[in-house]
Design a protein around this motif. Structure first.
Motif, PDB file in Angstrom:
ATOM      1  N   VAL A 176     -40.070  19.780  15.854  1.00  5.74           N
ATOM      2  CA  VAL A 176     -40.971  20.663  15.120  1.00  5.74           C
ATOM      3  C   VAL A 176     -41.071  22.017  15.813  1.00  5.74           C
ATOM      4  CG1 VAL A 176     -43.384  21.011  14.493  1.00  5.74           C
ATOM      5  CG2 VAL A 176     -42.288  18.842  14.014  1.00  5.74           C
ATOM      6  N   THR A 177     -41.078  22.022  17.137  1.00  9.27           N
ATOM      7  CA  THR A 177     -41.125  23.301  17.849  1.00  9.27           C
ATOM      8  C   THR A 177     -39.881  24.128  17.564  1.00  9.27           C
ATOM      9  OG1 THR A 177     -42.447  22.286  19.612  1.00  9.27           O
ATOM     10  CG2 THR A 177     -41.370  24.384  20.105  1.00  9.27           C
ATOM     11  N   LEU A 178     -38.708  23.495  17.620  1.00 13.07           N
ATOM     12  CA  LEU A 178     -37.473  24.220  17.315  1.00 13.07           C
ATOM     13  C   LEU A 178     -37.444  24.654  15.848  1.00 13.07           C
ATOM     14  CD1 LEU A 178     -34.901  21.984  19.234  1.00 13.07           C
ATOM     15  CD2 LEU A 178     -35.967  24.098  20.001  1.00 13.07           C
ATOM     16  N   LEU A 179     -37.880  23.767  14.954  1.00 12.54           N
ATOM     17  CA  LEU A 179     -37.893  24.116  13.536  1.00 12.54           C
ATOM     18  C   LEU A 179     -38.851  25.270  13.269  1.00 12.54           C
ATOM     19  CD1 LEU A 179     -36.977  23.401  10.635  1.00 12.54           C
ATOM     20  CD2 LEU A 179     -38.958  21.877  10.514  1.00 12.54           C
ATOM     21  N   THR A 180     -39.994  25.267  13.947  1.00 10.75           N
ATOM     22  CA  THR A 180     -40.937  26.372  13.783  1.00 10.75           C
ATOM     23  C   THR A 180     -40.301  27.693  14.175  1.00 10.75           C
ATOM     24  OG1 THR A 180     -42.808  24.895  14.199  1.00 10.75           O
ATOM     25  CG2 THR A 180     -43.185  27.253  14.462  1.00 10.75           C
ATOM     26  N   GLY A 181     -39.513  27.665  15.254  1.00 12.60           N
ATOM     27  CA  GLY A 181     -38.835  28.892  15.660  1.00 12.60           C
ATOM     28  C   GLY A 181     -37.851  29.383  14.613  1.00 12.60           C
ATOM     29  N   PHE A 270     -55.770  23.181  23.063  1.00 15.70           N
ATOM     30  CA  PHE A 270     -54.494  23.746  23.490  1.00 15.70           C
ATOM     31  C   PHE A 270     -53.504  23.859  22.332  1.00 15.70           C
ATOM     32  CE2 PHE A 270     -56.204  22.631  27.620  1.00 15.70           C
ATOM     33  CZ  PHE A 270     -55.817  23.725  28.383  1.00 15.70           C
ATOM     34  N   LYS A 271     -53.642  23.014  21.329  1.00 16.47           N
ATOM     35  CA  LYS A 271     -52.800  23.154  20.140  1.00 16.47           C
ATOM     36  C   LYS A 271     -53.075  24.482  19.453  1.00 16.47           C
ATOM     37  CE  LYS A 271     -52.026  21.116  15.543  1.00 16.47           C
ATOM     38  NZ  LYS A 271     -50.555  21.137  15.583  1.00 16.47           N
ATOM     39  N   ALA A 272     -54.346  24.846  19.338  1.00 17.08           N
ATOM     40  CA  ALA A 272     -54.695  26.121  18.711  1.00 17.08           C
ATOM     41  C   ALA A 272     -54.331  27.293  19.605  1.00 17.08           C
ATOM     42  CB  ALA A 272     -56.188  26.144  18.367  1.00 17.08           C
ATOM     43  N   ARG A 273     -54.581  27.169  20.901  1.00 20.68           N
ATOM     44  CA  ARG A 273     -54.337  28.285  21.816  1.00 20.68           C
ATOM     45  C   ARG A 273     -52.854  28.643  21.903  1.00 20.68           C
ATOM     46  NH1 ARG A 273     -58.016  32.027  23.419  1.00 20.68           N
ATOM     47  NH2 ARG A 273     -60.051  31.057  23.743  1.00 20.68           N
ATOM     48  N   PHE A 274     -51.984  27.659  21.786  1.00 19.67           N
ATOM     49  CA  PHE A 274     -50.548  27.908  21.940  1.00 19.67           C
ATOM     50  C   PHE A 274     -49.801  27.782  20.609  1.00 19.67           C
ATOM     51  CE2 PHE A 274     -51.444  26.200  26.373  1.00 19.67           C
ATOM     52  CZ  PHE A 274     -51.570  27.484  26.909  1.00 19.67           C
ATOM     53  N   ALA A 275     -50.536  27.931  19.488  1.00 20.67           N
ATOM     54  CA  ALA A 275     -49.903  27.797  18.170  1.00 20.67           C
ATOM     55  C   ALA A 275     -48.914  28.916  17.889  1.00 20.67           C
ATOM     56  CB  ALA A 275     -50.975  27.765  17.078  1.00 20.67           C
ATOM     57  N   PHE A 276     -49.068  30.069  18.554  1.00 15.94           N
ATOM     58  CA  PHE A 276     -48.208  31.220  18.281  1.00 15.94           C
ATOM     59  C   PHE A 276     -47.130  31.407  19.336  1.00 15.94           C
ATOM     60  CE2 PHE A 276     -52.411  33.051  16.529  1.00 15.94           C
ATOM     61  CZ  PHE A 276     -52.314  32.245  15.406  1.00 15.94           C
ATOM     62  N   ALA A 277     -46.934  30.417  20.187  1.00 15.90           N
ATOM     63  CA  ALA A 277     -45.933  30.568  21.241  1.00 15.90           C
ATOM     64  C   ALA A 277     -44.524  30.628  20.661  1.00 15.90           C
ATOM     65  CB  ALA A 277     -46.052  29.410  22.242  1.00 15.90           C
ATOM     66  N   ALA A 278     -44.211  29.755  19.703  1.00 15.70           N
ATOM     67  CA  ALA A 278     -42.873  29.768  19.103  1.00 15.70           C
ATOM     68  C   ALA A 278     -42.590  31.072  18.357  1.00 15.70           C
ATOM     69  CB  ALA A 278     -42.700  28.562  18.179  1.00 15.70           C
ATOM     70  N   PRO A 279     -43.509  31.602  17.515  1.00 15.50           N
ATOM     71  CA  PRO A 279     -43.248  32.910  16.918  1.00 15.50           C
ATOM     72  C   PRO A 279     -43.069  34.020  17.939  1.00 15.50           C
ATOM     73  CG  PRO A 279     -44.984  31.788  15.702  1.00 15.50           C
ATOM     74  CD  PRO A 279     -44.698  30.954  16.914  1.00 15.50           C
ATOM     75  N   ALA A 280     -43.823  33.972  19.035  1.00 10.19           N
ATOM     76  CA  ALA A 280     -43.671  35.004  20.061  1.00 10.19           C
ATOM     77  C   ALA A 280     -42.301  34.925  20.729  1.00 10.19           C
ATOM     78  CB  ALA A 280     -44.781  34.865  21.107  1.00 10.19           C
ATOM     79  N   VAL A 281     -41.786  33.706  20.903  1.00  9.54           N
ATOM     80  CA  VAL A 281     -40.452  33.552  21.493  1.00  9.54           C
ATOM     81  C   VAL A 281     -39.389  34.110  20.569  1.00  9.54           C
ATOM     82  CG1 VAL A 281     -38.708  31.827  22.097  1.00  9.54           C
ATOM     83  CG2 VAL A 281     -41.014  31.611  22.993  1.00  9.54           C
ATOM     84  N   VAL A 282     -39.483  33.774  19.283  1.00 10.73           N
ATOM     85  CA  VAL A 282     -38.415  34.120  18.339  1.00 10.73           C
ATOM     86  C   VAL A 282     -38.504  35.575  17.888  1.00 10.73           C
ATOM     87  CG1 VAL A 282     -37.449  33.591  16.074  1.00 10.73           C
ATOM     88  CG2 VAL A 282     -38.181  31.741  17.575  1.00 10.73           C
ATOM     89  N   LEU A 283     -39.674  36.012  17.477  1.00 11.95           N
ATOM     90  CA  LEU A 283     -39.813  37.342  16.889  1.00 11.95           C
ATOM     91  C   LEU A 283     -40.020  38.441  17.923  1.00 11.95           C
ATOM     92  CD1 LEU A 283     -42.037  36.545  13.765  1.00 11.95           C
ATOM     93  CD2 LEU A 283     -39.554  36.825  13.889  1.00 11.95           C
ATOM     94  N   GLU A 284     -40.603  38.105  19.069  1.00 11.05           N
ATOM     95  CA  GLU A 284     -40.881  39.126  20.081  1.00 11.05           C
ATOM     96  C   GLU A 284     -39.945  39.046  21.268  1.00 11.05           C
ATOM     97  OE1 GLU A 284     -44.972  39.314  21.179  1.00 11.05           O
ATOM     98  OE2 GLU A 284     -45.706  39.036  19.134  1.00 11.05           O
ATOM     99  N   GLY A 285     -39.118  37.982  21.329  1.00 15.94           N
ATOM    100  CA  GLY A 285     -38.154  37.865  22.409  1.00 15.94           C
ATOM    101  C   GLY A 285     -38.756  37.563  23.760  1.00 15.94           C
ATOM    102  N   LYS A 286     -39.873  36.891  23.817  1.00 17.18           N
ATOM    103  CA  LYS A 286     -40.550  36.615  25.087  1.00 17.18           C
ATOM    104  C   LYS A 286     -40.062  35.303  25.682  1.00 17.18           C
ATOM    105  CE  LYS A 286     -44.783  39.205  24.210  1.00 17.18           C
ATOM    106  NZ  LYS A 286     -44.498  40.172  25.301  1.00 17.18           N
ATOM    107  N   GLY A 287     -40.239  35.163  27.000  1.00 21.22           N
ATOM    108  CA  GLY A 287     -39.946  33.930  27.692  1.00 21.22           C
ATOM    109  C   GLY A 287     -41.057  32.914  27.474  1.00 21.22           C
ATOM    110  N   PRO A 288     -40.865  31.677  27.960  1.00 24.47           N
ATOM    111  CA  PRO A 288     -41.851  30.617  27.685  1.00 24.47           C
ATOM    112  C   PRO A 288     -43.261  30.949  28.175  1.00 24.47           C
ATOM    113  CG  PRO A 288     -39.819  29.683  28.551  1.00 24.47           C
ATOM    114  CD  PRO A 288     -39.690  31.155  28.686  1.00 24.47           C
ATOM    115  N   ILE A 289     -43.389  31.354  29.436  1.00 22.06           N
ATOM    116  CA  ILE A 289     -44.725  31.622  29.980  1.00 22.06           C
ATOM    117  C   ILE A 289     -45.350  32.829  29.296  1.00 22.06           C
ATOM    118  CG2 ILE A 289     -46.005  32.217  32.062  1.00 22.06           C
ATOM    119  CD1 ILE A 289     -44.003  30.613  33.667  1.00 22.06           C
ATOM    120  N   ASP A 290     -44.572  33.899  29.131  1.00 20.88           N
ATOM    121  CA  ASP A 290     -45.097  35.090  28.458  1.00 20.88           C
ATOM    122  C   ASP A 290     -45.479  34.786  27.015  1.00 20.88           C
ATOM    123  OD1 ASP A 290     -44.823  36.633  30.702  1.00 20.88           O
ATOM    124  OD2 ASP A 290     -42.840  37.399  30.154  1.00 20.88           O
TER     125      ASP A 290
END
Length: 433
Positions: A176-181, A270-290
């Motif tokens: 699901v994380t990969l699919l979200t990306g 934590f599900k809500a707090r990190f819900a936008f991590a995958a979009p930030a990785v894909v659309l903003e080009g950020k690393g995992p921690i960022d």
């Protein structure tokens, strides 16, 4: 009176020679509409006080500007909507409607990728059910009186069933994380009205897969550490002999229940707090921690709304997926238990796979779409990102097509707040070049 061949007399019989001037409207009226008024010269023949002909350009006079229905202020013009959402901060209806439009505008890419992800997640459950059906069928066809049923077989069936479920949950978490990306990449283009094939989405997302796996690993650690602590606490209570008495067993049950409630709240936060991590990785080009830090920052200030929408989405898709899965699960279970031999076991597993795949094909893209649109909404609310999107959409309308450089607009440097800060650069001016 005239007979039709002569002229009318100037004054009818019995009337005075001098008559008062014809009736005219008053010079001013308290019900005259505001604004410049047309002046009509006075004089005979210029007024038609009882004429029923409407004025050619002036509506019925009103004392005040007319508000919208409901007596509120005049409505704003509708927001620009080149794609699946209006380019303004989104409401719940906009998010749900935009998610449905995402699926409808890219059905092959979205549903095709979701079907692949669903198969990967459902297969472990089906395999576990196959072993469980064999064990349970053996118990039904061979009663204990004729062939004693060992507890080893019982435990083996339970381990197979629940082990497959846990494996499926782990696979689902990764998939699901990969699919979200990948779906977020499709969503980023669909906001402007563009479409993307599954192959193109994969090519654009492939370089971000390691970062997405990094997010998965960090989230797994965050979610598993409390479970390990709870398991260690329960094991210590059992090994110490505290559960030998009835009071000790009651205490163990209380510890388990309280731990589960606390863990549920922990997981939701934590599900809500990190819900936008995958979009930030894909659309903003950020690393995992960022990316996780970026998600935490975007959710701050609107946590309860984000959590509420995510929970409501889970309830909706869970209900719909259940309607699709339940018939296949019931028939698969009956076929697996009452059938005979390997054919029944394989048939039951196929039915379970089909039902689970259909349910997940609805669940996965809907949850990914809601998370992606919530991400866009939070950027529009906190960074005035809707201004950037509107500027780009107007340029696209002028050009008549959606350029691939629209994907670059999601970078944080293109936000209106960062574009106006000293030393920042923006690439919106080069859109479509």
């Amino acid at each position: 009176m005239s007979d039709g061949h002569g002229s009318m007399p100037e004054t009818p019989p019995g009337w005075a020679v001098e008559q008062p001037p014809p009736y005219g409207a008053p010079q001013t009226s308290p019900w005259t509409a505001p604004g410049p008024q047309q002046h009509t010269p006075d004089g005979p023949g210029r007024h038609e006080p009882y004429s029923h002909q409407p004025h050619p350009q002036q509506p019925y006079p009103q004392p005040y500007p007319q508000p919208s229905p409901g007596h509120g202020p005049m409505p704003h013009p509708p927001a620009l909507r080149p794609g699946i959402i209006p380019l303004r901060p989104l409401g719940l209806g906009d998010i749900l409607d935009g998610t449905i439009k995402l699926v409808r505008s890219n059905p092959k890419a979205v549903l095709g990728l979701s079907a692949i992800a669903a198969l990967l997640a459902v297969i472990p459950v089906a395999v576990g059910q196959m072993f469980a059906f064999d064990t349970m069928r053996s118990a039904l066809t061979n009663p204990p009186a004729s062939a004693p049923f060992s507890t080893t077989d019982l435990y083996g069936g339970m381990v197979a069933q629940y082990g497959g479920l846990f494996v499926s949950m782990a696979v689902s978490f990764v998939v699901v994380t990969l699919l979200t990306g990948v779906l977020t990449r499709i969503l980023g283009r669909a906001v402007f009205g563009g479409t993307m094939t599954a192959g193109e989405a994969w090519q654009l997302t492939r370089s971000r897969i390691p970062a997405l796996f990094g997010v998965v690993g960090l989230m797994a650690v965050i979610m598993l550490v409390p479970l390990l602590v709870i398991a260690a606490l329960i094991a210590a209570m059992i090994m110490s002999g505290a559960t030998d008495s009835s009071g000790g067993r009651a205490g163990l049950v209380a510890v388990v229940l309280v731990s589960l409630v606390l863990y549920l709240g922990y997981a939701l936060v934590f599900k809500a707090r990190f819900a936008f991590a995958a979009p930030a990785v894909v659309l903003e080009g950020k690393g995992p921690i960022d990316a996780m830090r970026r998600s935490w920052h975007l959710v701050t200030g609107d946590f309860w709304r984000v959590l509420g929408i995510l929970l409501l989405t889970s309830l909706i898709v869970g209900f719909v997926a259940g309607i699709l899965e339940i018939p296949f699960s019931i028939f698969g279970t009956l076929f697996g238990l009452l059938g005979d031999g390997a054919v029944a076991t394989v048939g039951a597993a196929v039915l379970i796979v089909v039902g689970g795949t259909l349910g997940a094909m609805i669940t996965y893209p809907f949850e990914a779409g809601v998370a992606g649109l919530l991400y866009a909404d939070r950027r529009m609310r906190s960074e005035a990102f809707d201004l950037v999107l509107q500027t780009a959409a107007i340029e696209q309308q002028r050009q008549g097509w959606v350029h691939a450089s629209a994907d670059e607009l999601w970078h944080p440097s293109n936000s209106a707040t960062s574009a106006t800060s000293p030393g920042s650069t923006s690439s919106t001016s080069s859109f479509g070049s």
